[in-house]
Write a protein that holds these residues in place. Structure first.
Motif, PDB file in Angstrom:
ATOM      1  N   GLN A 103     136.477  73.243  52.889  1.00 47.01           N
ATOM      2  CA  GLN A 103     135.790  74.317  53.176  1.00 47.01           C
ATOM      3  C   GLN A 103     135.777  74.751  54.712  1.00 47.01           C
ATOM      4  N   GLU A 104     135.811  73.561  55.495  1.00 45.72           N
ATOM      5  CA  GLU A 104     135.808  74.241  57.036  1.00 45.72           C
ATOM      6  C   GLU A 104     137.244  74.517  57.239  1.00 45.72           C
ATOM      7  N   LEU A 105     138.400  74.128  56.611  1.00 47.78           N
ATOM      8  CA  LEU A 105     139.838  74.517  56.566  1.00 47.78           C
ATOM      9  C   LEU A 105     139.776  75.945  56.267  1.00 47.78           C
ATOM     10  N   GLY A 106     139.465  76.098  55.170  1.00 52.53           N
ATOM     11  CA  GLY A 106     139.520  77.667  54.418  1.00 52.53           C
ATOM     12  C   GLY A 106     138.755  78.552  55.453  1.00 52.53           C
ATOM     13  N   ALA A 107     137.750  78.178  55.836  1.00 54.07           N
ATOM     14  CA  ALA A 107     136.876  79.341  57.041  1.00 54.07           C
ATOM     15  C   ALA A 107     137.814  79.465  58.216  1.00 54.07           C
ATOM     16  N   GLN A 108     138.456  78.373  58.637  1.00 58.36           N
ATOM     17  CA  GLN A 108     139.084  78.520  59.868  1.00 58.36           C
ATOM     18  C   GLN A 108     140.468  79.340  59.634  1.00 58.36           C
ATOM     19  N   MET A 109     141.066  79.139  58.588  1.00 60.58           N
ATOM     20  CA  MET A 109     142.301  79.746  58.110  1.00 60.58           C
ATOM     21  C   MET A 109     141.991  81.180  57.889  1.00 60.58           C
ATOM     22  N   THR A 110     141.003  81.594  57.457  1.00 59.32           N
ATOM     23  CA  THR A 110     140.401  83.043  56.936  1.00 59.32           C
ATOM     24  C   THR A 110     140.400  83.611  58.470  1.00 59.32           C
ATOM     25  N   ALA A 111     139.613  82.875  59.227  1.00 58.52           N
ATOM     26  CA  ALA A 111     139.524  83.581  60.630  1.00 58.52           C
ATOM     27  C   ALA A 111     140.835  83.973  61.168  1.00 58.52           C
ATOM     28  N   PHE A 112     141.862  82.777  61.109  1.00 56.05           N
ATOM     29  CA  PHE A 112     142.895  82.942  61.838  1.00 56.05           C
ATOM     30  C   PHE A 112     143.969  83.914  61.275  1.00 56.05           C
ATOM     31  N   THR A 113     143.893  84.237  59.940  1.00 52.90           N
ATOM     32  CA  THR A 113     144.755  85.147  59.120  1.00 52.90           C
ATOM     33  C   THR A 113     143.931  86.559  59.456  1.00 52.90           C
ATOM     34  N   ASP A 114     142.947  86.701  59.852  1.00 54.80           N
ATOM     35  CA  ASP A 114     142.082  88.105  59.905  1.00 54.80           C
ATOM     36  C   ASP A 114     142.428  88.632  61.225  1.00 54.80           C
ATOM     37  N   THR A 115     143.191  87.743  62.175  1.00 57.02           N
ATOM     38  CA  THR A 115     143.531  88.153  63.614  1.00 57.02           C
ATOM     39  C   THR A 115     144.892  88.883  63.302  1.00 57.02           C
ATOM     40  N   LYS A 116     145.624  89.093  62.093  1.00 52.24           N
ATOM     41  CA  LYS A 116     146.829  89.343  61.588  1.00 52.24           C
ATOM     42  C   LYS A 116     148.004  88.665  62.642  1.00 52.24           C
ATOM     43  N   PRO A 117     148.118  87.456  62.534  1.00 48.22           N
ATOM     44  CA  PRO A 117     148.904  86.917  63.576  1.00 48.22           C
ATOM     45  C   PRO A 117     150.572  87.151  63.193  1.00 48.22           C
ATOM     46  N   TYR A 118     150.920  87.719  61.982  1.00 48.39           N
ATOM     47  CA  TYR A 118     152.291  88.249  62.050  1.00 48.39           C
ATOM     48  C   TYR A 118     152.473  89.390  61.458  1.00 48.39           C
ATOM     49  N   GLU A 119     153.784  89.940  61.235  1.00 42.03           N
ATOM     50  CA  GLU A 119     154.252  90.978  60.875  1.00 42.03           C
ATOM     51  C   GLU A 119     155.638  91.519  60.423  1.00 42.03           C
ATOM     52  N   ILE A 120     155.747  91.888  59.222  1.00 42.27           N
ATOM     53  CA  ILE A 120     157.081  91.922  58.793  1.00 42.27           C
ATOM     54  C   ILE A 120     157.545  93.471  59.349  1.00 42.27           C
ATOM     55  N   LEU A 121     158.565  93.439  60.073  1.00 43.19           N
ATOM     56  CA  LEU A 121     159.010  94.803  60.425  1.00 43.19           C
ATOM     57  C   LEU A 121     160.449  94.999  59.510  1.00 43.19           C
ATOM     58  N   VAL A 122     160.549  96.402  58.887  1.00 37.01           N
ATOM     59  CA  VAL A 122     161.719  96.906  58.285  1.00 37.01           C
ATOM     60  C   VAL A 122     162.232  98.077  58.789  1.00 37.01           C
ATOM     61  N   TYR A 123     163.559  97.731  58.959  1.00 37.50           N
ATOM     62  CA  TYR A 123     164.391  98.795  59.774  1.00 37.50           C
ATOM     63  C   TYR A 123     165.836  99.077  59.272  1.00 37.50           C
ATOM     64  N   ASP A 124     166.599  99.841  59.516  1.00 33.45           N
ATOM     65  CA  ASP A 124     167.803 100.114  58.798  1.00 33.45           C
ATOM     66  C   ASP A 124     168.820  99.877  60.245  1.00 33.45           C
ATOM     67  N   ASP A 125     169.786  99.121  59.855  1.00 36.55           N
ATOM     68  CA  ASP A 125     170.904  98.648  60.731  1.00 36.55           C
ATOM     69  C   ASP A 125     172.238  99.747  60.185  1.00 36.55           C
ATOM     70  N   LEU A 126     172.179 100.797  60.892  1.00 35.78           N
ATOM     71  CA  LEU A 126     173.309 101.965  60.438  1.00 35.78           C
ATOM     72  C   LEU A 126     174.606 101.490  60.930  1.00 35.78           C
ATOM     73  N   ASN A 127     174.853 100.402  61.874  1.00 31.75           N
ATOM     74  CA  ASN A 127     176.163  99.937  62.171  1.00 31.75           C
ATOM     75  C   ASN A 127     176.614  98.887  60.893  1.00 31.75           C
TER      76      ASN A 127
END
Length: 219
Positions: A20-44
């Motif tokens: 329960q403690e781990l779940g609460a701490q992980m939820t608090a961490f993921t709420d900070t949006k610690p990562y992002e997936i960038l999508v872009y086109d490499d025209l080369n």
């Protein structure tokens, strides 16, 4: 309640509180949006790129909590091994251990103890107790035995004894594509933890096609 069960029950109860403690701490961490997936086109290269950006790593304390949970659960199993009934004429070991194995030994003379064998695991318990414990072994898993909950628990416990457990901000599970890719050049990063800036996937911009007449799903 049998007084001998108090210890194992308390360890399991403490492990549940830890979850329960781990779940609460992980939820608090993921709420900070610690990562992002960038999508872009490499025209080369004429590819669509999927790249991860990790802005924050999880607190190191999370690994300690995971280690405590694993220890309490693994210890509870070993406590239960001490309570297993003894076969006639046998003597209980001084430090009985609940066995967890992903491989079954067809050779009863094996002494490396990397495999489960009646000759060197639980040879002192009654046949009925042996059948119950043997039936719980991860090598019976219909999927990958190493992914069985008991096997994962044992690995975490064993790792935590010698190393710090690291929690990662992001991990890749390659996408599931129903059908058959008929265009070459589609690549995905290996499954598992990822690092900041890692390219997760490359998909050609031209001629990419998936057909759905393949009877077998492709992972």
């Amino acid at each position: 309640m049998d007084a001998r069960l108090i210890g194992p029950r308390l360890k399991v109860r403490r492990a549940l509180r830890g979850l329960q403690e781990l779940g609460a701490q992980m939820t608090a961490f993921t709420d900070t949006k610690p990562y992002e997936i960038l999508v872009y086109d490499d025209l080369n290269t004429r590819e669509r790129i999927y790249q991860v950006r990790i802005y924050q790593e999880p607190p190191s304390e999370l690994g300690v909590v995971v280690g405590e949970i694993a220890h309490n659960l693994r210890s509870a199993l070993d406590h239960m091994a001490r309570l297993l009934p003894i076969a006639p004429g046998k003597v209980r070991p001084e430090r009985p251990t609940f066995p967890i194995f992903t491989l079954h030994d067809p050779d009863p003379t094996d002494t490396k103890r990397k495999y489960f064998s009646r000759n060197h695991q639980l040879q002192w318990v009654s046949p009925e107790a042996f059948a119950v414990v043997e039936g719980l072994q991860p090598y019976h898993s219909t999927d990958e035995p190493s992914g069985d909950p008991l096997a994962v628990l044992h690995d975490l416990w064993n790792w935590d004894k010698h190393n710090a457990i690291h929690i990662v901000a992001a991990s890749l599970r390659p996408p599931r594509i129903e059908g058959q890719i008929v265009t070459e050049g589609v690549t995905f990063a290996p499954e598992g933890p990822v690092y900041d800036g890692q390219i997760l996937g490359r998909v050609p911009l031209d001629g990419f096609q998936v057909v759905y007449d393949n009877p077998e799903p492709m992972n």
